[in-house]
Scaffold this motif. Structure first.
Motif, mmCIF file in Angstrom:
data_model
loop_
_atom_site.group_PDB
_atom_site.id
_atom_site.type_symbol
_atom_site.label_atom_id
_atom_site.label_comp_id
_atom_site.label_asym_id
_atom_site.label_seq_id
_atom_site.Cartn_x
_atom_site.Cartn_y
_atom_site.Cartn_z
ATOM 1 N N LEU A 157 40.290 18.957 23.177
ATOM 2 C CA LEU A 157 39.226 18.065 23.624
ATOM 3 C C LEU A 157 39.099 16.895 22.660
ATOM 4 O O LEU A 157 39.276 17.047 21.454
ATOM 5 C CB LEU A 157 37.895 18.842 23.663
ATOM 6 N N LEU A 158 38.778 15.729 23.208
ATOM 7 C CA LEU A 158 38.506 14.560 22.383
ATOM 8 C C LEU A 158 37.089 14.097 22.712
ATOM 9 O O LEU A 158 36.817 13.649 23.820
ATOM 10 C CB LEU A 158 39.510 13.439 22.665
ATOM 11 N N LEU A 159 36.197 14.251 21.747
ATOM 12 C CA LEU A 159 34.815 13.800 21.921
ATOM 13 C C LEU A 159 34.734 12.360 21.439
ATOM 14 O O LEU A 159 35.143 12.055 20.324
ATOM 15 C CB LEU A 159 33.862 14.675 21.109
ATOM 16 N N ARG A 160 34.184 11.482 22.288
ATOM 17 C CA ARG A 160 34.064 10.079 21.912
ATOM 18 C C ARG A 160 32.814 9.508 22.535
ATOM 19 O O ARG A 160 32.532 9.735 23.711
ATOM 20 C CB ARG A 160 35.265 9.281 22.380
ATOM 21 N N ALA A 161 32.061 8.756 21.749
ATOM 22 C CA ALA A 161 30.869 8.093 22.254
ATOM 23 C C ALA A 161 30.685 6.784 21.500
ATOM 24 O O ALA A 161 31.035 6.669 20.326
ATOM 25 C CB ALA A 161 29.638 8.981 22.087
ATOM 26 N N GLU A 162 30.134 5.806 22.207
ATOM 27 C CA GLU A 162 29.879 4.491 21.621
ATOM 28 C C GLU A 162 28.516 4.026 22.107
ATOM 29 O O GLU A 162 28.215 4.111 23.297
ATOM 30 C CB GLU A 162 30.957 3.506 22.058
ATOM 31 N N VAL A 163 27.697 3.548 21.177
ATOM 32 C CA VAL A 163 26.353 3.077 21.507
ATOM 33 C C VAL A 163 26.082 1.795 20.736
ATOM 34 O O VAL A 163 26.449 1.671 19.566
ATOM 35 C CB VAL A 163 25.280 4.137 21.146
ATOM 36 N N GLY A 164 25.432 0.863 21.398
ATOM 37 C CA GLY A 164 25.018 -0.370 20.748
ATOM 38 C C GLY A 164 23.511 -0.530 20.837
ATOM 39 O O GLY A 164 22.933 -0.367 21.915
ATOM 40 N N GLN A 165 22.868 -0.813 19.738
ATOM 41 C CA GLN A 165 21.416 -0.989 19.662
ATOM 42 C C GLN A 165 21.108 -2.069 18.635
ATOM 43 O O GLN A 165 21.970 -2.499 17.885
ATOM 44 C CB GLN A 165 20.737 0.323 19.232
ATOM 45 N N GLU A 166 19.844 -2.472 18.584
ATOM 46 C CA GLU A 166 19.430 -3.446 17.579
ATOM 47 C C GLU A 166 19.342 -2.818 16.199
ATOM 48 O O GLU A 166 19.478 -3.506 15.194
ATOM 49 C CB GLU A 166 18.089 -4.058 17.969
ATOM 50 N N ASP A 167 19.087 -1.511 16.146
ATOM 51 C CA ASP A 167 18.934 -0.794 14.885
ATOM 52 C C ASP A 167 20.031 0.259 14.774
ATOM 53 O O ASP A 167 20.259 1.036 15.705
ATOM 54 C CB ASP A 167 17.554 -0.127 14.849
ATOM 55 N N MET A 168 20.732 0.315 13.653
ATOM 56 C CA MET A 168 21.839 1.245 13.482
ATOM 57 C C MET A 168 21.366 2.691 13.456
ATOM 58 O O MET A 168 22.040 3.581 13.964
ATOM 59 C CB MET A 168 22.621 0.915 12.204
ATOM 60 N N TYR A 169 20.198 2.953 12.883
ATOM 61 C CA TYR A 169 19.681 4.320 12.843
ATOM 62 C C TYR A 169 19.401 4.839 14.258
ATOM 63 O O TYR A 169 19.697 5.983 14.580
ATOM 64 C CB TYR A 169 18.412 4.391 11.981
ATOM 65 N N THR A 170 18.860 3.994 15.112
ATOM 66 C CA THR A 170 18.632 4.363 16.513
ATOM 67 C C THR A 170 19.960 4.592 17.216
ATOM 68 O O THR A 170 20.107 5.532 18.002
ATOM 69 C CB THR A 170 17.846 3.257 17.238
ATOM 70 N N VAL A 194 24.692 10.583 18.796
ATOM 71 C CA VAL A 194 24.684 12.040 18.590
ATOM 72 C C VAL A 194 24.209 12.745 19.859
ATOM 73 O O VAL A 194 24.786 13.761 20.262
ATOM 74 C CB VAL A 194 23.815 12.422 17.368
ATOM 75 N N SER A 195 23.192 12.200 20.527
ATOM 76 C CA SER A 195 22.730 12.835 21.766
ATOM 77 C C SER A 195 23.791 12.745 22.861
ATOM 78 O O SER A 195 23.963 13.677 23.650
ATOM 79 C CB SER A 195 21.402 12.242 22.231
ATOM 80 N N LYS A 196 24.551 11.641 22.904
ATOM 81 C CA LYS A 196 25.656 11.529 23.861
ATOM 82 C C LYS A 196 26.720 12.590 23.582
ATOM 83 O O LYS A 196 27.239 13.235 24.499
ATOM 84 C CB LYS A 196 26.310 10.147 23.785
ATOM 85 N N LEU A 197 27.067 12.753 22.314
ATOM 86 C CA LEU A 197 28.068 13.746 21.950
ATOM 87 C C LEU A 197 27.582 15.165 22.252
ATOM 88 O O LEU A 197 28.365 16.008 22.694
ATOM 89 C CB LEU A 197 28.445 13.606 20.472
ATOM 90 N N GLU A 198 26.296 15.430 22.032
ATOM 91 C CA GLU A 198 25.736 16.740 22.356
ATOM 92 C C GLU A 198 25.872 17.025 23.847
ATOM 93 O O GLU A 198 26.229 18.137 24.247
ATOM 94 C CB GLU A 198 24.263 16.825 21.939
ATOM 95 N N ARG A 199 25.592 16.018 24.683
ATOM 96 C CA ARG A 199 25.733 16.198 26.136
ATOM 97 C C ARG A 199 27.184 16.501 26.505
ATOM 98 O O ARG A 199 27.453 17.356 27.350
ATOM 99 C CB ARG A 199 25.248 14.957 26.885
ATOM 100 N N GLN A 200 28.117 15.804 25.868
ATOM 101 C CA GLN A 200 29.538 16.043 26.151
ATOM 102 C C GLN A 200 29.940 17.471 25.767
ATOM 103 O O GLN A 200 30.650 18.144 26.513
ATOM 104 C CB GLN A 200 30.410 15.053 25.384
ATOM 105 N N ILE A 201 29.474 17.926 24.612
ATOM 106 C CA ILE A 201 29.809 19.274 24.154
ATOM 107 C C ILE A 201 29.227 20.315 25.096
ATOM 108 O O ILE A 201 29.903 21.271 25.498
ATOM 109 C CB ILE A 201 29.314 19.502 22.704
ATOM 110 N N LYS A 202 27.960 20.139 25.485
ATOM 111 C CA LYS A 202 27.320 21.091 26.397
ATOM 112 C C LYS A 202 28.034 21.118 27.741
ATOM 113 O O LYS A 202 28.237 22.184 28.334
ATOM 114 C CB LYS A 202 25.845 20.739 26.577
#
Length: 184
Positions: free
Chosen positions: A61-74, A80-88
């Motif tokens: 399996l290859l887990l990959r997610a990309e997110v863009g926001q105004e704040d890096m912490y967000t 991480v929530s995207k990756l959790e959904r992929q794993i589940k």
């Protein structure tokens, strides 16, 4: 799991690195044994947007997610929530396949006592279609299709192009502009 954190057009501060390691490291709880793989984390700034891209190669399996926001912490939290959904989703798929294989084995052993020989089939992983839609393609221009797409609130729209008579798709790009897919 080792994290390889890299920054493009952004300085990865120790606090940012620590936060990313802490949040992405929590993904290991979904696996029975500690991951020996190295996750690639790429942080960059693109058009005033903080973008984080995480790639984790796991066995099969290859887990990959990309997110863009105004704040890096967000963005880190969202990736991480995207990756959790992929794993589940992957684990659910594995459990379903395991149950299905067990069911087939039971049916095969039960049918072996009958006169009909047991059939052995390899079950392909099939994507399940949960909804079907049919509609009439009305002839319209690309501009009319974009207006229709916006009115419906969709990110793409299939239409019959009145200019060339072909089936086309208009879609909304991440940058807010529109694209057109033409058939050859």
């Amino acid at each position: 799991m080792n994290l390889n954190i890299r920054g493009e057009n952004i300085a990865v501060t120790p606090s940012l690195q620590e936060y990313a390691e802490k949040r992405i490291g929590k993904l290991e709880k979904y696996f029975s044994s500690p991951l020996t793989t190295s996750a690639r984390v790429n942080m960059r700034v693109h058009n005033k947007e903080q973008v984080i891209e995480v790639t984790i190669p796991v066995q099969g399996l290859l887990l990959r997610a990309e997110v863009g926001q105004e704040d890096m912490y967000t963005a880190i939290d969202l990736v991480v929530s995207k990756l959790e959904r992929q794993i589940k989703k992957y684990k659910t798929k594995l459990n379903r396949k395991t149950r299905q294989d067990a069911r087939q084995a039971i049916q095969a052993s039960g049918s072996s006592t009958m006169t009909k020989p047991a059939e052995t089939e390899t079950v392909e992983d099939a994507l399940e279609i949960v909804r079907r839609k049919s509609f009439v393609l009305k002839p319209m221009t690309a501009e009319e299709a974009i207006l229709q797409m916006d009115m419906l609130g969709h990110t793409f729209f299939v239409f019959n192009n009145a200019e060339n008579g072909g089936i086309n798709v208009v879609y909304q790009r991440k940058d807010g502009r529109y694209g057109l897919i033409d058939q050859e």
